[in-house]
Design a protein around this motif. Sequence first.
Motif, PDB file in Angstrom:
ATOM      1  N   GLY A  14       0.814  -1.219   0.000  1.00 38.86           N
ATOM      2  CA  GLY A  14       0.000   0.000   0.000  1.00 38.86           C
ATOM      3  C   GLY A  14       0.842   1.260   0.000  1.00 38.86           C
ATOM      4  O   GLY A  14       0.556   2.222  -0.725  1.00 38.86           O
ATOM      5  N   GLY A  15       1.886   1.252   0.808  1.00 42.67           N
ATOM      6  CA  GLY A  15       2.761   2.421   0.873  1.00 42.67           C
ATOM      7  C   GLY A  15       3.456   2.703  -0.446  1.00 42.67           C
ATOM      8  O   GLY A  15       3.603   3.855  -0.850  1.00 42.67           O
ATOM      9  N   ALA A  16       3.861   1.640  -1.134  1.00 46.48           N
ATOM     10  CA  ALA A  16       4.529   1.816  -2.427  1.00 46.48           C
ATOM     11  C   ALA A  16       3.586   2.408  -3.459  1.00 46.48           C
ATOM     12  O   ALA A  16       3.958   3.308  -4.220  1.00 46.48           O
ATOM     13  N   VAL A  17       2.341   1.926  -3.490  1.00 41.15           N
ATOM     14  CA  VAL A  17       1.369   2.428  -4.472  1.00 41.15           C
ATOM     15  C   VAL A  17       1.014   3.878  -4.187  1.00 41.15           C
ATOM     16  O   VAL A  17       0.958   4.710  -5.094  1.00 41.15           O
ATOM     17  N   VAL A  18       0.808   4.208  -2.924  1.00 40.37           N
ATOM     18  CA  VAL A  18       0.456   5.582  -2.557  1.00 40.37           C
ATOM     19  C   VAL A  18       1.652   6.518  -2.754  1.00 40.37           C
ATOM     20  O   VAL A  18       1.500   7.651  -3.211  1.00 40.37           O
ATOM     21  N   ALA A  81       3.067  -2.446  -6.298  1.00 41.70           N
ATOM     22  CA  ALA A  81       2.536  -3.100  -5.098  1.00 41.70           C
ATOM     23  C   ALA A  81       3.304  -4.371  -4.788  1.00 41.70           C
ATOM     24  O   ALA A  81       3.611  -4.665  -3.620  1.00 41.70           O
ATOM     25  N   SER A  82       3.644  -5.118  -5.810  1.00 37.65           N
ATOM     26  CA  SER A  82       4.405  -6.350  -5.619  1.00 37.65           C
ATOM     27  C   SER A  82       5.786  -6.055  -5.035  1.00 37.65           C
ATOM     28  O   SER A  82       6.235  -6.719  -4.091  1.00 37.65           O
ATOM     29  N   ALA A  83       6.455  -5.054  -5.585  1.00 40.33           N
ATOM     30  CA  ALA A  83       7.778  -4.682  -5.075  1.00 40.33           C
ATOM     31  C   ALA A  83       7.681  -4.182  -3.638  1.00 40.33           C
ATOM     32  O   ALA A  83       8.510  -4.538  -2.786  1.00 40.33           O
ATOM     33  N   GLY A  84       6.682  -3.384  -3.339  1.00 38.23           N
ATOM     34  CA  GLY A  84       6.496  -2.886  -1.969  1.00 38.23           C
ATOM     35  C   GLY A  84       6.168  -3.997  -0.999  1.00 38.23           C
ATOM     36  O   GLY A  84       6.667  -4.020   0.135  1.00 38.23           O
TER      37      GLY A  84
END
Length: 94
Positions: A14-18, A81-84
């Motif tokens: 979630g943090g990566a996408v945001v 999202a996958s990377a995060g």
Amino acid sequence: MGLLTFAAVAAGAGGAVVGAPFILGAIGFTSAGIAAGSYAAGMMSSAAIANGGGVVAGSLVAVLQSAGMAGLSGTATAAVASAGGTAGLLAVLI
């Protein structure tokens, strides 16, 4: 997989996408184009020199600029999202 691990993966994803749009803007890939003097401008210059004066469609610079201008596509959102999520999992395991 424990609750802490699940929470770390979810928070990472979630943090990566945001955060991705903010990070793209911070390094110079903005909705108005590549910001002068930015890290993105340096990337674009290097890519253009390496390719005889132009940035190749589909290159990393082109994809990041597209995301900076129009936002992340569904595929890019899934990749971020996958990377995060992976980073969140690794943070728990380390």
